[in-house]
Design a protein around this motif. Structure first.
Motif, mmCIF file in Angstrom:
data_model
loop_
_atom_site.group_PDB
_atom_site.id
_atom_site.type_symbol
_atom_site.label_atom_id
_atom_site.label_comp_id
_atom_site.label_asym_id
_atom_site.label_seq_id
_atom_site.Cartn_x
_atom_site.Cartn_y
_atom_site.Cartn_z
ATOM 1 N N ALA A 261 0.630 -1.018 -0.017
ATOM 2 C CA ALA A 261 0.124 0.091 -0.099
ATOM 3 C C ALA A 261 0.862 1.248 0.145
ATOM 4 C CB ALA A 261 -1.167 -0.180 1.065
ATOM 5 N N ALA A 262 1.885 1.458 0.821
ATOM 6 C CA ALA A 262 2.692 2.294 0.821
ATOM 7 C C ALA A 262 3.367 2.824 -0.345
ATOM 8 C CB ALA A 262 3.672 2.447 1.919
ATOM 9 N N THR A 263 4.001 1.824 -1.068
ATOM 10 C CA THR A 263 4.621 2.047 -2.358
ATOM 11 C C THR A 263 3.671 2.454 -3.436
ATOM 12 O OG1 THR A 263 6.434 0.480 -1.668
ATOM 13 C CG2 THR A 263 5.844 1.087 -4.145
ATOM 14 N N VAL A 264 2.591 1.897 -3.494
ATOM 15 C CA VAL A 264 1.626 1.971 -4.732
ATOM 16 C C VAL A 264 1.028 3.442 -4.465
ATOM 17 C CG1 VAL A 264 -0.718 1.540 -5.231
ATOM 18 C CG2 VAL A 264 0.922 -0.159 -4.933
ATOM 19 N N LEU A 265 0.780 3.960 -3.044
ATOM 20 C CA LEU A 265 0.295 5.308 -2.699
ATOM 21 C C LEU A 265 1.262 6.171 -3.203
ATOM 22 C CD1 LEU A 265 -1.519 5.063 0.473
ATOM 23 C CD2 LEU A 265 -2.660 5.599 -1.761
ATOM 24 N N ALA A 266 2.652 5.973 -3.081
ATOM 25 C CA ALA A 266 3.824 6.873 -3.422
ATOM 26 C C ALA A 266 4.055 6.939 -4.948
ATOM 27 C CB ALA A 266 4.919 6.261 -2.809
ATOM 28 N N GLN A 267 3.368 5.946 -5.612
ATOM 29 C CA GLN A 267 3.595 5.926 -6.902
ATOM 30 C C GLN A 267 2.479 6.817 -7.750
ATOM 31 O OE1 GLN A 267 3.702 1.642 -7.661
ATOM 32 N NE2 GLN A 267 6.143 1.636 -7.500
ATOM 33 N N GLY A 268 1.449 7.279 -6.818
ATOM 34 C CA GLY A 268 0.233 7.967 -7.522
ATOM 35 C C GLY A 268 -1.169 7.322 -7.685
ATOM 36 N N ALA A 269 -1.164 6.154 -6.901
ATOM 37 C CA ALA A 269 -2.539 5.779 -6.780
ATOM 38 C C ALA A 269 -3.674 6.651 -5.960
ATOM 39 C CB ALA A 269 -2.593 4.367 -6.196
ATOM 40 N N THR A 270 -4.625 6.918 -6.518
ATOM 41 C CA THR A 270 -5.800 7.732 -5.803
ATOM 42 C C THR A 270 -6.458 6.919 -4.586
ATOM 43 O OG1 THR A 270 -6.426 8.544 -7.898
ATOM 44 C CG2 THR A 270 -7.737 9.025 -5.951
ATOM 45 N N LEU A 271 -6.506 5.720 -4.749
ATOM 46 C CA LEU A 271 -7.046 4.547 -3.773
ATOM 47 C C LEU A 271 -6.649 3.150 -3.973
ATOM 48 C CD1 LEU A 271 -9.373 4.622 -1.707
ATOM 49 C CD2 LEU A 271 -10.750 3.685 -3.464
ATOM 50 N N VAL A 272 -6.319 2.570 -2.798
ATOM 51 C CA VAL A 272 -5.701 1.199 -2.834
ATOM 52 C C VAL A 272 -6.514 0.452 -1.737
ATOM 53 C CG1 VAL A 272 -3.940 -0.241 -1.794
ATOM 54 C CG2 VAL A 272 -3.446 1.813 -2.858
ATOM 55 N N THR A 273 -7.055 -0.587 -2.421
ATOM 56 C CA THR A 273 -7.830 -1.736 -1.430
ATOM 57 C C THR A 273 -7.020 -2.898 -1.312
ATOM 58 O OG1 THR A 273 -8.693 -2.699 -3.637
ATOM 59 C CG2 THR A 273 -10.029 -0.813 -2.729
ATOM 60 N N ALA A 274 -7.397 -3.617 -0.174
ATOM 61 C CA ALA A 274 -6.414 -4.831 0.229
ATOM 62 C C ALA A 274 -7.307 -5.466 1.145
ATOM 63 C CB ALA A 274 -5.266 -4.345 0.889
ATOM 64 N N SER A 275 -6.905 -6.847 1.395
ATOM 65 C CA SER A 275 -7.498 -7.376 2.539
ATOM 66 C C SER A 275 -6.740 -7.428 3.791
ATOM 67 C CB SER A 275 -7.445 -9.184 2.022
ATOM 68 O OG SER A 275 -8.267 -9.352 0.514
ATOM 69 N N GLY A 276 -7.453 -8.011 4.885
ATOM 70 C CA GLY A 276 -6.937 -7.808 6.139
ATOM 71 C C GLY A 276 -6.682 -9.102 6.469
ATOM 72 N N ASP A 277 -6.922 -10.216 5.867
ATOM 73 C CA ASP A 277 -6.589 -11.682 6.521
ATOM 74 C C ASP A 277 -5.530 -12.153 5.795
ATOM 75 O OD1 ASP A 277 -8.439 -11.827 4.309
ATOM 76 O OD2 ASP A 277 -9.484 -13.282 5.272
ATOM 77 N N LYS A 278 -4.639 -11.720 5.013
ATOM 78 C CA LYS A 278 -3.719 -12.342 4.166
ATOM 79 C C LYS A 278 -2.426 -11.902 4.729
ATOM 80 C CE LYS A 278 -6.627 -12.417 0.021
ATOM 81 N NZ LYS A 278 -6.846 -12.259 -1.561
ATOM 82 N N LEU A 279 -1.647 -11.188 3.984
ATOM 83 C CA LEU A 279 -0.297 -11.138 4.287
ATOM 84 C C LEU A 279 -0.126 -9.902 5.604
ATOM 85 C CD1 LEU A 279 1.870 -11.046 1.317
ATOM 86 C CD2 LEU A 279 2.009 -12.630 3.156
ATOM 87 N N LEU A 280 -1.239 -9.388 6.016
ATOM 88 C CA LEU A 280 -1.159 -8.375 6.993
ATOM 89 C C LEU A 280 -1.442 -9.190 8.375
ATOM 90 C CD1 LEU A 280 -1.819 -5.760 8.240
ATOM 91 C CD2 LEU A 280 -3.789 -5.845 8.130
ATOM 92 N N GLY A 281 -2.134 -10.433 8.012
ATOM 93 C CA GLY A 281 -2.016 -11.253 9.286
ATOM 94 C C GLY A 281 -3.038 -11.279 10.205
ATOM 95 N N GLY A 282 -4.270 -10.533 9.926
ATOM 96 C CA GLY A 282 -5.341 -9.859 10.656
ATOM 97 C C GLY A 282 -6.633 -10.905 10.403
ATOM 98 N N PRO A 283 -7.919 -10.302 10.822
ATOM 99 C CA PRO A 283 -9.077 -10.962 10.641
ATOM 100 C C PRO A 283 -9.669 -10.444 9.041
ATOM 101 C CG PRO A 283 -9.462 -8.722 11.557
ATOM 102 C CD PRO A 283 -7.797 -9.140 11.740
ATOM 103 N N GLN A 284 -10.681 -11.288 8.683
ATOM 104 C CA GLN A 284 -11.138 -10.876 7.347
ATOM 105 C C GLN A 284 -11.701 -9.551 7.452
ATOM 106 O OE1 GLN A 284 -13.740 -13.485 4.952
ATOM 107 N NE2 GLN A 284 -15.285 -12.090 5.226
#
Length: 460
Positions: A261-284
């Motif tokens: 997310a940090a890199t994609v935002l720095a590259q100019g993305a307006t909005l980033v979507t992602a899942s919480g229960d994958k590499l973040l290691g949290g709940p769905q």
């Protein structure tokens, strides 16, 4: 035959009813009585048999499983196991809590403020953040708000997306079908294997709602290929939404090609979507992170959209997500960074113990994967205990179905069940070259004793 009401009044069964409910315990008693009538059980053993057949919790269809597949984020096993910090947070949130109350003033508070603040702190480049109930919901909310038909947007608008990113993931879920279900129109560009900046530029017009770039999930296209970077797309004008999928919030040296997310935002993305229960290691959960300025305004627009209420996360998810973001590294992070030499040492020690018990067990080199649609093609060096193929089924279905695990439900903070009260945990390994491999990469060292006990229990 002991009477049912008399049995249900036994102290041990009364305690079980307090934990599991009368109906479930009564079914266990009736089952034990049926065994007495069939001559399989002595009448004085009904109470013990009923207790032995009871599940650890009232959610009796769920059983703790030791993940020995070598897939760190196994979708069929619930993806990321929660950390001990997240489990402790769930206990707090399970009761009455100030999820939407300002205790200082007694007035209504910002819902999930702790989780949102933790997410913002984890990605300082984000100008605004929001959380919904899963990654697909995050993308559906964006598509509905920016390109779906309705009073706020007028006629349906177009989502410009590369043909090679119209992916299908597990259980037949397809990104294009999700987007189309929102009422938005898809404008496909490029070819399956190659897309160029000029393809996107030519597709942009007055009907463009936004540009969408999607993580390819669990597949790769190799050979004669080309794609367009986030930085290049960010200069075309319309909002750029990037679905990074796997939930990395910052760069991970072990997965250099996995977007974060940090890199994609720095590259100019307006909005980033992602899942919480994958590499973040949290709940769905579905995370939305907007860039400063336009992205932050978009996040606020999404937060106030009518559909956002239907996609709202509950207090348990908010608590577990906050603890994952603010607490110690979760189990998936520890598994990702496990030392291959230590994994080999553990495998050799387990195999030696099993051989001493007369079992055919060997420590072997293995290759693990991230799973959950993350880091396709990346293999992680690991180690496994190799057993005869027949162990795969026996370990997956140890004992009788009702007494496979007598855990107390507390867990060990690694997604591997709780205290062992004498039962046998289910173990999921993988078959390879006619052997059952028990890969240790996704298992913490403290699970080795339970893994050994499970193999010994089914070896006879």
């Amino acid at each position: 035959m002991p009477r049912t009401d008399a049995l249900l009044a036994e102290p041990a069964l009364l305690e079980a009813q307090a934990r599991l409910g009368r109906a479930l315990v009564k079914r266990a008693v009736l089952g034990a009585q049926a065994r007495v009538r069939a001559g399989e059980l002595a009448p004085d053993l009904v109470v013990d048999a009923a207790l032995a057949s009871l599940p650890a919790t009232a959610a009796g269809s769920l059983h703790p499983v030791l993940n020995a597949t070598g897939v760190l984020l196994h979708t069929n096993l619930g993806r990321a196991p929660l950390s001990a910090a997240a489990l402790a947070a769930l206990e707090v949130a399970a009761g009455s809590c100030d999820v939407e109350l300002d205790l200082a003033t007694g007035a209504r508070g910002r819902r999930g403020r702790g989780a949102l603040d933790a997410l913002a702190a984890a990605v300082p480049a984000a100008g605004g953040v929001h959380v919904v109930n899963n990654g697909a919901a995050a993308l559906a909310l964006v598509a509905t708000a920016l390109a779906g038909p309705g009073s706020a947007t007028g006629p349906a608008r177009e989502i410009v997306i590369a043909r090679g990113e119209l992916v299908e993931i597990g259980d037949g879920f397809r990104i294009p079908e999700l987007l189309a279900a929102t009422g938005a129109r898809l404008r496909e560009v490029g070819a399956t294997n190659r897309v160029h900046l000029r393809d996107y530029a030519a597709a942009i017009g007055p009907d463009t709602g936004f540009l969408l770039k999607v993580h390819p999930s669990n597949f790769q296209i190799t050979g004669f290929t080309s794609s367009v970077s986030v930085a290049e797309l960010a200069n075309l004008g319309p909002p750029l939404v990037v679905d990074i999928g796997s939930g990395l919030l910052a760069p991970e040296p072990l997965l250099p090609d996995e977007p974060d997310a940090a890199t994609v935002l720095a590259q100019g993305a307006t909005l980033v979507t992602a899942s919480g229960d994958k590499l973040l290691g949290g709940p769905q959960a579905g995370m939305l992170l907007g860039s400063p300025g336009a992205g932050a305004q978009l996040v606020e627009r999404l937060r106030r959209h009518p559909l956002a209420r239907a996609l709202r996360v509950d207090k348990l998810t908010l608590a577990a997500l906050e603890a994952t973001l603010a607490g110690p590294p979760p189990p998936v992070s520890r598994a990702l960074h496990a030392d291959p030499a230590e994994l080999r040492r553990r495998a050799e020690a387990l195999a030696a113990r099993l051989r001493a018990d007369g079992l055919d067990a060997q420590a072997v080199a293995s290759l693990a994967t991230v799973g959950g649609g993350g880091a396709p093609g990346v293999q992680l060096p690991s180690a496994a205990v190799a057993l005869p193929e027949r162990y795969a089924t026996a370990l997956r279905q140890p004992g009788d179905g009702g007494n496979r695990d007598r855990d107390d439900g507390r867990g060990d903070g690694n997604g591997n069940g709780g205290r062992d009260d004498g039962g046998v945990p289910a173990v999921l390994g993988r078959l390879e070259a006619g052997r059952c491999l028990l890969d240790l990469r996704a298992l913490p060292a403290e699970a080795d004793e339970r893994l050994y006990a499970a193999v010994r229990a089914v070896s006879g």
